[in-house]
Design an enzyme around this catalytic site. Structure first.
Site, PDB file in Angstrom:
ATOM      1  CG  ASP A 269      -1.903  -1.281   1.062  1.00 16.54           C
ATOM      2  OD1 ASP A 269      -3.065  -0.887   0.842  1.00 16.54           O
ATOM      3  OD2 ASP A 269      -1.470  -2.423   1.480  1.00 16.54           O
ATOM      4  CG  ASP A 296      -3.505  -1.781  -2.727  1.00 23.48           C
ATOM      5  OD1 ASP A 296      -4.021  -2.501  -3.799  1.00 23.48           O
ATOM      6  OD2 ASP A 296      -4.399  -1.437  -2.062  1.00 23.48           O
ATOM      7  CE1 TYR A 299      -4.250   2.994  -2.141  1.00 27.82           C
ATOM      8  CE2 TYR A 299      -2.041   2.214  -2.207  1.00 27.82           C
ATOM      9  CZ  TYR A 299      -3.238   2.245  -1.624  1.00 27.82           C
ATOM     10  OH  TYR A 299      -3.461   1.248  -0.483  1.00 27.82           O
ATOM     11  CG  ASN A 329      -8.032  -2.991  -2.980  1.00 29.29           C
ATOM     12  OD1 ASN A 329      -7.145  -3.371  -2.208  1.00 29.29           O
ATOM     13  ND2 ASN A 329      -8.356  -1.625  -2.965  1.00 29.29           N
ATOM     14  CG  HIS A 408      -3.732  -6.464  -1.097  1.00 27.79           C
ATOM     15  ND1 HIS A 408      -2.645  -5.625  -0.915  1.00 27.79           N
ATOM     16  CD2 HIS A 408      -4.931  -5.512  -1.123  1.00 27.79           C
ATOM     17  CE1 HIS A 408      -3.121  -4.400  -0.584  1.00 27.79           C
ATOM     18  NE2 HIS A 408      -4.444  -4.541  -0.802  1.00 27.79           N
ATOM     19  CG  HIS A 418     -10.012  -2.901   4.390  1.00 31.21           C
ATOM     20  ND1 HIS A 418     -11.060  -2.812   3.127  1.00 31.21           N
ATOM     21  CD2 HIS A 418      -9.165  -1.950   4.103  1.00 31.21           C
ATOM     22  CE1 HIS A 418     -10.438  -1.589   2.593  1.00 31.21           C
ATOM     23  NE2 HIS A 418      -9.427  -1.029   3.202  1.00 31.21           N
ATOM     24  CG  HIS A 445      -6.931  -4.633   1.863  1.00 24.41           C
ATOM     25  ND1 HIS A 445      -7.402  -3.988   0.722  1.00 24.41           N
ATOM     26  CD2 HIS A 445      -8.240  -5.212   1.961  1.00 24.41           C
ATOM     27  CE1 HIS A 445      -8.643  -3.830   0.601  1.00 24.41           C
ATOM     28  NE2 HIS A 445      -9.093  -4.519   1.462  1.00 24.41           N
ATOM     29  CB  VAL A 446      -5.633  -3.353   7.280  1.00 28.13           C
ATOM     30  CG1 VAL A 446      -5.951  -2.393   8.387  1.00 28.13           C
ATOM     31  CG2 VAL A 446      -6.638  -4.341   6.962  1.00 28.13           C
ATOM     32  CG  HIS A 447      -4.465   1.984   4.161  1.00 32.04           C
ATOM     33  ND1 HIS A 447      -5.140   2.909   3.709  1.00 32.04           N
ATOM     34  CD2 HIS A 447      -4.049   1.077   3.435  1.00 32.04           C
ATOM     35  CE1 HIS A 447      -5.325   2.524   2.425  1.00 32.04           C
ATOM     36  NE2 HIS A 447      -4.600   1.481   2.099  1.00 32.04           N
TER      37      HIS A 447
END
Length: 677
Positions: A269, A296, A299, A329, A408, A418, A445-447
């Site tokens: 991410d 990710d 972006y 995603n 991810h 999420h 995925h989870v920031h």
């Protein structure tokens, strides 16, 4: 006075101890994070490159023409190789150089250029040889329709300054074909000065109308060349044809090699913000042998030119070591991953994968499997499930005892953001992972950052898998404290969760031998809520087109960097809203221990053998497993060595245990300090 035990101390304790960095310290960070433009990235890299010769004590921020500042306190302890050879030349026709693995003894070199005349040719040379070789490759371009499904965040980045990354005027110009077409054309569209382009896009499912000739993006020329006959743990230099620069990388160790500890850098991410640049710089400082991005990347969110910005920003890192990546995603829902497939080729053919989103790769004592996870069917018998099973059955744990899987969307996540998204994938494949003794799973995925204890079926299990979420690479969507119902961390912290914190940084896995590996996560930045953001009277864009655009002003960002926080004496660094128990810890350090004698599912077995059922969560036994193995002997020796060293340190001073969050040696974050002369 704090100090370490003597150098001759048994390796396992020295590597388990975190004495100096166990206490939060204050450090400086840049003031703002937002998606950067091409010119800003070039200026940032030029200023960063100019500081290579400066001493580590001289770290004043460099003012850039854009008004941004170079990261204050960026890590400068880079390799001499990079200090010598990374010289950004803006006029260089070759840009976005990157290295990825191919088959055994291969490196895949990729770069982009706008010049059609340049050949796909690389000259390369080993540091051990006086002779150079050349390799020929191929060039291609790809075209995609411009779709912007992540419009809400693109119009109002949660982590960014008041100017939005994709401004209204630029988007309006793209949509407004009346500037060059007559009204009788079926492609004619007119947007007036007060029109909201996002509302217009909502009517076309956020893709620019296919009738619009501006609706399509064609990439620069992408050159791909495979270098062959490479040795493991060897330095190489190379120069793409037409480039004014030379590049250097070191190959990771060959599979099964254990001459020195192997370092695996892991992040996800990322994006193209100042935070992204800071995390990238820290990752360079960690000097991994192999780099893995867990989804990710850029972006770009359908605005494909941002892939070019990302490629330029990450070139210092990705041109100097092998890079592996899986889709997230933000790749798969933007044109089905076409940008990712062309720009970041993975060794899927070389590893027998059925498609470009899966791969297997061996290096040192690691067996690494990359999967699309929740973005492809996961049921038993599906392509993904079958590939994972096939590769897990191929593992020779005497050759590559550490098995790591990356995808991810996480299974184990205690943030409301999420939460539970990966549940179907977990139901389908967790037992398969347990049967084959997967040691580590990395997700994004989870920031935020979160590490589990060894876990199986949501219960701590010393023979289970350690799951680590590293979705904190710096993207502009902000930390995972703003999503969910309610937003932020779930309370109480689950028993399987060992450490969690909503801030930004990279991680490094150092594999020492077949039984011991150290995992470190390094915090680089925190963000804070912009109080003025609440006071602005505006409504976020919705799919019903309800956004009110405040004329032509830009919405304010919800989060920002304060510019200063966190080594000695400064305010503690913790992202506002982070209610994790470890929110003020400087970093997370843990010694991971494989014990094949206690956990036969992680023991040696011949490739192709299958585990017994593990649905009960009990340790899995293999009929092929020897009663006494090399790995088991190493565990016993390590335990005895640790006891001897603890006795020695007790004799020399007093040992203080700062924190112990596991009753076993499997995944115990043991931090020790001692006093004495």
């Amino acid at each position: 006075m704090q100090r370490l035990c003597p150098r001759w101390t048994v390796l396992v304790l020295v590597l388990s101890v975190e004495a100096v960095e166990a206490v939060t310290q204050t450090f400086h960070r840049p003031p703002v994070s937002s998606p950067l433009s091409r010119s800003e990235v070039l200026a940032l890299r030029t200023a960063f490159s100019a500081k290579f010769g400066a001493s580590s004590g001289s770290r004043e921020p460099t003012d850039l023409s854009s008004g941004r500042r170079l990261l204050h306190g960026l890590p400068m302890r880079l390799t001499e190789q990079i200090r010598r050879d990374w010289q950004l030349v803006e006029s260089d026709k070759v840009q976005q150089v990157k290295v990825s693995p191919g088959g055994p003894g291969e490196a895949v070199i990729t770069w982009l250029t706008q010049d059609r005349r340049l050949p796909s040719l690389v000259e390369y040379q080993s540091a051990r040889s006086v002779f150079s070789r050349t390799a020929q490759g191929e060039v291609n371009v790809y075209t995609t329709q411009i779709c912007l499904p992540n419009s809400q965040v693109m119009a109002d980045p949660l982590l960014g300054p008041p100017n939005i990354p994709l401004n209204y005027d630029e988007l309006t110009k793209l949509l407004n074909t009346s500037s060059f077409l007559p009204p009788e054309s079926d492609s004619w569209r007119f947007l007036g000065p007060n029109a909201d382009p996002w509302e217009f896009l909502a009517k076309t499912n956020f893709c620019i109308d296919y009738k619009n000739p501006n609706a399509y993006y064609t990439s620069p020329y992408i050159h791909t060349v495979t270098l062959r006959g490479l040795g493991g743990s060897t330095d190489y230099s190379f120069r793409p044809a037409g480039s004014s620069r030379s590049f250097h990388f070191k190959t990771p160790p060959n599979a099964g090699a254990n001459a020195a500890p192997m370092r695996l850098g892991v992040w996800a991410d990322i994006g193209i913000t100042n935070v992204s640049f800071g995390v990238m710089s820290k990752m360079l400082d960690l000097e991994p042998d192999l780099l893995v991005t867990v989804g990710d990347l850029s972006y770009a969110d359908g605005w494909a030119e941002r892939w070019d910005i990302f490629g330029m920003m990450m070139e210092p890192l990705m041109s100097s070591r092998y890079h592996l990546a899986v889709v997230g995603n933000h790749e798969i829902i933007q044109n089905n991953g076409v940008d990712f497939i062309h720009r970041y080729p993975m060794p899927f053919r070389q590893s027998g994968a059925p498609g470009p989103y899966m791969f297997a790769y061996e290096s040192g004592l690691l067996y690494l499997i990359g999967l699309p996870g929740s973005y492809a069917p996961t049921a038993k018998g599906s392509l993904q499930w079958s590939f994972a099973e096939e590769k897990l059955m191929e593992v020779d744990r005497e050759r590559t005892p550490w098995v790591v899987v990356v995808f991810h969307t996480p299974w184990y996540n205690s943030n409301n953001a999420h939460f539970g998204e990966g549940m179907k994938h977990q139901w389908d494949m967790e037992e398969l992972f347990y049967q084959h003794g997967v040691d580590l799973v990395f997700n994004g995925h989870v920031h935020s950052y979160e590490r589990s204890f060894p876990v199986y079926n949501h219960s701590r299990n010393e023979c289970g898998t350690t799951h680590i979420v590293v979705g904190d690479g710096g993207n502009y969507e902000g930390p995972a404290i703003y999503e969910g119902h309610p937003p932020g961390w779930r309370t109480p912290q689950p028993s399987w969760s060992a450490f969690r914190e909503a801030s930004y940084g990279p991680g490094l896995l150092t594999v020492f031998n077949s039984t011991h590996a150290e995992w470190r996560w390094h915090r680089v930045a925190c963000v804070f809520e912009n109080k003025a953001h609440r006071a602005v009277n505006w409504t976020k864009f919705t799919y019903e087109g309800a956004r009110q655009s405040l004329g032509r002003t830009r919405p304010m960002s919800a989060f920002y960097w304060d510019g200063v926080s966190g080594p000695a004496g400064g305010p503690e660094c913790a992202t506002e809203g982070d209610n994790a128990e470890q929110a003020y810890e400087a970093s997370d350090v843990v010694m991971l221990v494989r014990d094949p004698q206690r956990c036969p599912n992680k023991s040696f077995r011949q490739p192709g053998t299958m585990a017994t059922a593990a649905s009960t969560g009990a340790p899995v036994w293999f009929t092929e497993a020897p009663v006494w193995s090399t790995a088991a002997a190493a565990s016993v020796v390590a335990a005895v060595g640790m006891a001897l060293v603890l006795a020695y340190c007790h004799a020399r001073g007093v040992i203080h245990r700062d924190r112990t969050s596991s009753p076993t040696m499997c995944s115990m974050p043991l931090r020790l300090t001692w006093e004495g002369d």
